[in-house]
Design a protein around this motif. Structure first.
Motif, PDB file in Angstrom:
ATOM      1  N   LEU A 144      30.158   1.020   6.078  1.00 29.31           N
ATOM      2  CA  LEU A 144      29.291   0.403   7.089  1.00 29.31           C
ATOM      3  C   LEU A 144      29.747  -1.002   7.469  1.00 29.31           C
ATOM      4  CD1 LEU A 144      25.848   1.548   5.661  1.00 29.31           C
ATOM      5  CD2 LEU A 144      26.996   2.454   7.690  1.00 29.31           C
ATOM      6  N   ASP A 145      30.472  -1.663   6.595  1.00 24.29           N
ATOM      7  CA  ASP A 145      30.934  -3.019   6.920  1.00 24.29           C
ATOM      8  C   ASP A 145      31.827  -3.007   8.157  1.00 24.29           C
ATOM      9  OD1 ASP A 145      29.516  -4.250   4.933  1.00 24.29           O
ATOM     10  OD2 ASP A 145      31.191  -4.339   3.517  1.00 24.29           O
ATOM     11  N   TYR A 146      32.637  -1.962   8.287  1.00 19.48           N
ATOM     12  CA  TYR A 146      33.500  -1.882   9.464  1.00 19.48           C
ATOM     13  C   TYR A 146      32.672  -1.703  10.737  1.00 19.48           C
ATOM     14  CZ  TYR A 146      37.215  -0.469  12.642  1.00 19.48           C
ATOM     15  OH  TYR A 146      38.068  -0.386  13.713  1.00 19.48           O
ATOM     16  N   ILE A 147      31.620  -0.918  10.659  1.00 14.39           N
ATOM     17  CA  ILE A 147      30.739  -0.743  11.814  1.00 14.39           C
ATOM     18  C   ILE A 147      30.102  -2.088  12.187  1.00 14.39           C
ATOM     19  CG2 ILE A 147      28.704   0.444  12.710  1.00 14.39           C
ATOM     20  CD1 ILE A 147      31.218   2.212  12.240  1.00 14.39           C
ATOM     21  N   GLY A 162      32.645  10.145  11.301  1.00  8.99           N
ATOM     22  CA  GLY A 162      33.131  10.446   9.961  1.00  8.99           C
ATOM     23  C   GLY A 162      32.032  10.618   8.942  1.00  8.99           C
ATOM     24  N   GLY A 163      31.717  11.857   8.619  1.00  9.50           N
ATOM     25  CA  GLY A 163      30.725  12.133   7.590  1.00  9.50           C
ATOM     26  C   GLY A 163      29.304  11.783   7.969  1.00  9.50           C
ATOM     27  N   ILE A 164      29.042  11.621   9.256  1.00 12.21           N
ATOM     28  CA  ILE A 164      27.704  11.214   9.689  1.00 12.21           C
ATOM     29  C   ILE A 164      26.779  12.429   9.738  1.00 12.21           C
ATOM     30  CG2 ILE A 164      26.357  10.213  11.576  1.00 12.21           C
ATOM     31  CD1 ILE A 164      28.767   8.432  12.192  1.00 12.21           C
ATOM     32  N   LYS A 165      25.652  12.298   9.057  1.00 10.07           N
ATOM     33  CA  LYS A 165      24.654  13.363   8.952  1.00 10.07           C
ATOM     34  C   LYS A 165      23.293  12.806   9.364  1.00 10.07           C
ATOM     35  CE  LYS A 165      27.724  15.884   6.590  1.00 10.07           C
ATOM     36  NZ  LYS A 165      28.379  17.090   7.125  1.00 10.07           N
ATOM     37  N   LEU A 166      22.331  13.680   9.519  1.00  8.12           N
ATOM     38  CA  LEU A 166      20.971  13.222   9.815  1.00  8.12           C
ATOM     39  C   LEU A 166      20.406  12.402   8.651  1.00  8.12           C
ATOM     40  CD1 LEU A 166      19.623  16.400  11.606  1.00  8.12           C
ATOM     41  CD2 LEU A 166      19.931  14.126  12.624  1.00  8.12           C
ATOM     42  N   GLY A 167      20.912  12.659   7.458  1.00 10.34           N
ATOM     43  CA  GLY A 167      20.421  11.933   6.299  1.00 10.34           C
ATOM     44  C   GLY A 167      20.964  10.521   6.150  1.00 10.34           C
ATOM     45  N   ASN A 168      22.032  10.191   6.892  1.00  9.08           N
ATOM     46  CA  ASN A 168      22.578   8.838   6.774  1.00  9.08           C
ATOM     47  C   ASN A 168      22.733   8.114   8.106  1.00  9.08           C
ATOM     48  OD1 ASN A 168      24.996   9.851   7.956  1.00  9.08           O
ATOM     49  ND2 ASN A 168      25.929  10.230   5.957  1.00  9.08           N
ATOM     50  N   VAL A 169      22.396   8.786   9.216  1.00  8.18           N
ATOM     51  CA  VAL A 169      22.633   8.178  10.524  1.00  8.18           C
ATOM     52  C   VAL A 169      21.800   6.923  10.747  1.00  8.18           C
ATOM     53  CG1 VAL A 169      20.915   9.551  11.803  1.00  8.18           C
ATOM     54  CG2 VAL A 169      22.955   8.675  12.986  1.00  8.18           C
ATOM     55  N   ASP A 170      20.623   6.845  10.130  1.00  5.07           N
ATOM     56  CA  ASP A 170      19.786   5.654  10.327  1.00  5.07           C
ATOM     57  C   ASP A 170      20.509   4.391   9.863  1.00  5.07           C
ATOM     58  OD1 ASP A 170      17.755   7.116  11.434  1.00  5.07           O
ATOM     59  OD2 ASP A 170      16.538   7.198   9.624  1.00  5.07           O
ATOM     60  N   GLU A 171      21.196   4.458   8.729  1.00  4.42           N
ATOM     61  CA  GLU A 171      21.882   3.267   8.244  1.00  4.42           C
ATOM     62  C   GLU A 171      23.105   2.938   9.089  1.00  4.42           C
ATOM     63  OE1 GLU A 171      22.535   4.151   4.158  1.00  4.42           O
ATOM     64  OE2 GLU A 171      24.345   5.349   4.511  1.00  4.42           O
ATOM     65  N   VAL A 172      23.701   3.953   9.713  1.00  4.34           N
ATOM     66  CA  VAL A 172      24.817   3.711  10.632  1.00  4.34           C
ATOM     67  C   VAL A 172      24.317   2.973  11.870  1.00  4.34           C
ATOM     68  CG1 VAL A 172      26.623   4.797  12.029  1.00  4.34           C
ATOM     69  CG2 VAL A 172      26.033   5.763   9.791  1.00  4.34           C
ATOM     70  N   ALA A 175      23.535  -0.575  11.133  1.00  4.75           N
ATOM     71  CA  ALA A 175      24.743  -1.389  11.005  1.00  4.75           C
ATOM     72  C   ALA A 175      25.277  -1.840  12.366  1.00  4.75           C
ATOM     73  CB  ALA A 175      25.818  -0.623  10.249  1.00  4.75           C
ATOM     74  N   GLY A 176      24.741  -1.277  13.442  1.00  2.00           N
ATOM     75  CA  GLY A 176      25.141  -1.736  14.772  1.00  2.00           C
ATOM     76  C   GLY A 176      25.647  -0.674  15.716  1.00  2.00           C
ATOM     77  N   ALA A 177      25.695   0.584  15.282  1.00  2.19           N
ATOM     78  CA  ALA A 177      26.190   1.652  16.143  1.00  2.19           C
ATOM     79  C   ALA A 177      25.095   2.134  17.091  1.00  2.19           C
ATOM     80  CB  ALA A 177      26.698   2.819  15.307  1.00  2.19           C
ATOM     81  N   GLU A 204      17.273   6.881  19.938  1.00  2.00           N
ATOM     82  CA  GLU A 204      16.252   6.357  20.834  1.00  2.00           C
ATOM     83  C   GLU A 204      15.221   5.533  20.086  1.00  2.00           C
ATOM     84  OE1 GLU A 204      14.688   9.722  22.909  1.00  2.00           O
ATOM     85  OE2 GLU A 204      16.255   9.623  24.477  1.00  2.00           O
ATOM     86  N   ARG A 205      14.886   5.977  18.885  1.00  2.00           N
ATOM     87  CA  ARG A 205      13.921   5.250  18.085  1.00  2.00           C
ATOM     88  C   ARG A 205      14.432   3.838  17.781  1.00  2.00           C
ATOM     89  NH1 ARG A 205      12.725   8.034  12.610  1.00  2.00           N
ATOM     90  NH2 ARG A 205      12.785   9.841  14.005  1.00  2.00           N
ATOM     91  N   LYS A 206      15.718   3.749  17.474  1.00  2.00           N
ATOM     92  CA  LYS A 206      16.314   2.446  17.206  1.00  2.00           C
ATOM     93  C   LYS A 206      16.316   1.590  18.475  1.00  2.00           C
ATOM     94  CE  LYS A 206      18.546  -0.868  15.218  1.00  2.00           C
ATOM     95  NZ  LYS A 206      17.828  -1.799  14.329  1.00  2.00           N
ATOM     96  N   GLY A 207      16.579   2.238  19.612  1.00  2.00           N
ATOM     97  CA  GLY A 207      16.600   1.499  20.877  1.00  2.00           C
ATOM     98  C   GLY A 207      15.243   0.937  21.256  1.00  2.00           C
ATOM     99  N   ARG A 208      14.179   1.610  20.784  1.00  2.00           N
ATOM    100  CA  ARG A 208      12.828   1.147  21.090  1.00  2.00           C
ATOM    101  C   ARG A 208      12.323   0.096  20.103  1.00  2.00           C
ATOM    102  NH1 ARG A 208      12.045   6.849  21.926  1.00  2.00           N
ATOM    103  NH2 ARG A 208      11.117   7.011  19.855  1.00  2.00           N
ATOM    104  N   ALA A 209      13.042  -0.003  18.974  1.00  2.00           N
ATOM    105  CA  ALA A 209      12.586  -0.924  17.910  1.00  2.00           C
ATOM    106  C   ALA A 209      12.739  -2.369  18.314  1.00  2.00           C
ATOM    107  CB  ALA A 209      13.369  -0.639  16.636  1.00  2.00           C
TER     108      ALA A 209
END
Length: 209
Positions: A144-147, A162-172, A175-177, A204-209
């Motif tokens: 995530l540091d690279y992101i 790379g390895g992005i799943k519904l279970g980890n996409v929130d942290e991606v 991180a700024g993506a 979208e949820r992140k965009g509304r936050a």
């Protein structure tokens, strides 16, 4: 290029028994708004047939169609663009061949990202964020540091991959993506459209936050 949020890449090994066009159409219906054809093992005629089918599909829905690595194939089917890795054709040479078509570049370090931007890439892939089974030649995860670094220093669009799943996409996303790519989580799903809708909802949820 037109902006996008959810980048879908083909991966036929993840959906045996289901057709390529069927699966990718479901992804588009779920919200994937750019599609890449990636096939490193198929024969030339088979790859040409599939690329033509996907070109027709993406035209039907009005989304960009990108071909991985093979500029000749991209030009033959009039794809919207080409995606290149660090070991592929240099960006300047690719630009001479494809003109104003979209060129995306995979990057794994900020130096690569900055160079791609300087040389005129339309977007970059940033990753692999996590370990991935999709590519046998994948480099070590960049994390995530690279992101975070790319989100601060790069002005052109970037997509986390790379390895992005519904279970980890929130942290991606945290991180700024604002754009993500998923392969197995989409095309390997029993419900590709539903998986895409879930990704779009997170973005979208992140965009509304």
């Amino acid at each position: 290029m037109r902006d996008f949020r959810l980048y879908a890449i083909t991966g036929e090994n993840f959906h045996p028994g289901r057709g390529l066009v069927e699966v990718m159409e479901q992804a588009i219906l779920g919200g994937a708004d750019i599609l890449q054809y990636r096939d490193k093992t198929g024969g030339r005629e088979d790859r040409l047939r599939k690329a033509k089918e996907l070109r027709e599909l993406t035209r039907k829905y009005g989304i960009p169609f990108i071909v991985n690595d093979d500029i000749e194939l991209a030009l033959e089917v009039d794809a919207d663009g080409i995606h290149l890795g660090q070991g592929d054709l240099p960006l300047e040479e690719a630009r001479r061949m494809v003109g104003n078509k979209i060129i995306g570049i995979s990057t794994h370090a900020i130096e690569e990202a900055l160079l791609a931007q300087e040389q005129g890439a339309d977007y970059i892939g940033a990753g692999p964020v996590y370990a991935t089974q999709t590519k046998t030649d994948a480099v070590a995860p960049v994390g995530l540091d690279y992101i975070r670094e790319v989100s601060k220093r790069i002005d052109i669009p970037f997509v986390a991959i790379g390895g992005i799943k519904l279970g980890n996409v929130d942290e991606v996303i945290e991180a700024g993506a604002s754009r993500v790519c998923a392969i197995s989580e989409i095309v390997g799903s029993e419900d590709p459209a539903g998986a895409c809708r879930a990704f779009i909802d997170r973005l979208e949820r992140k965009g509304r936050a």
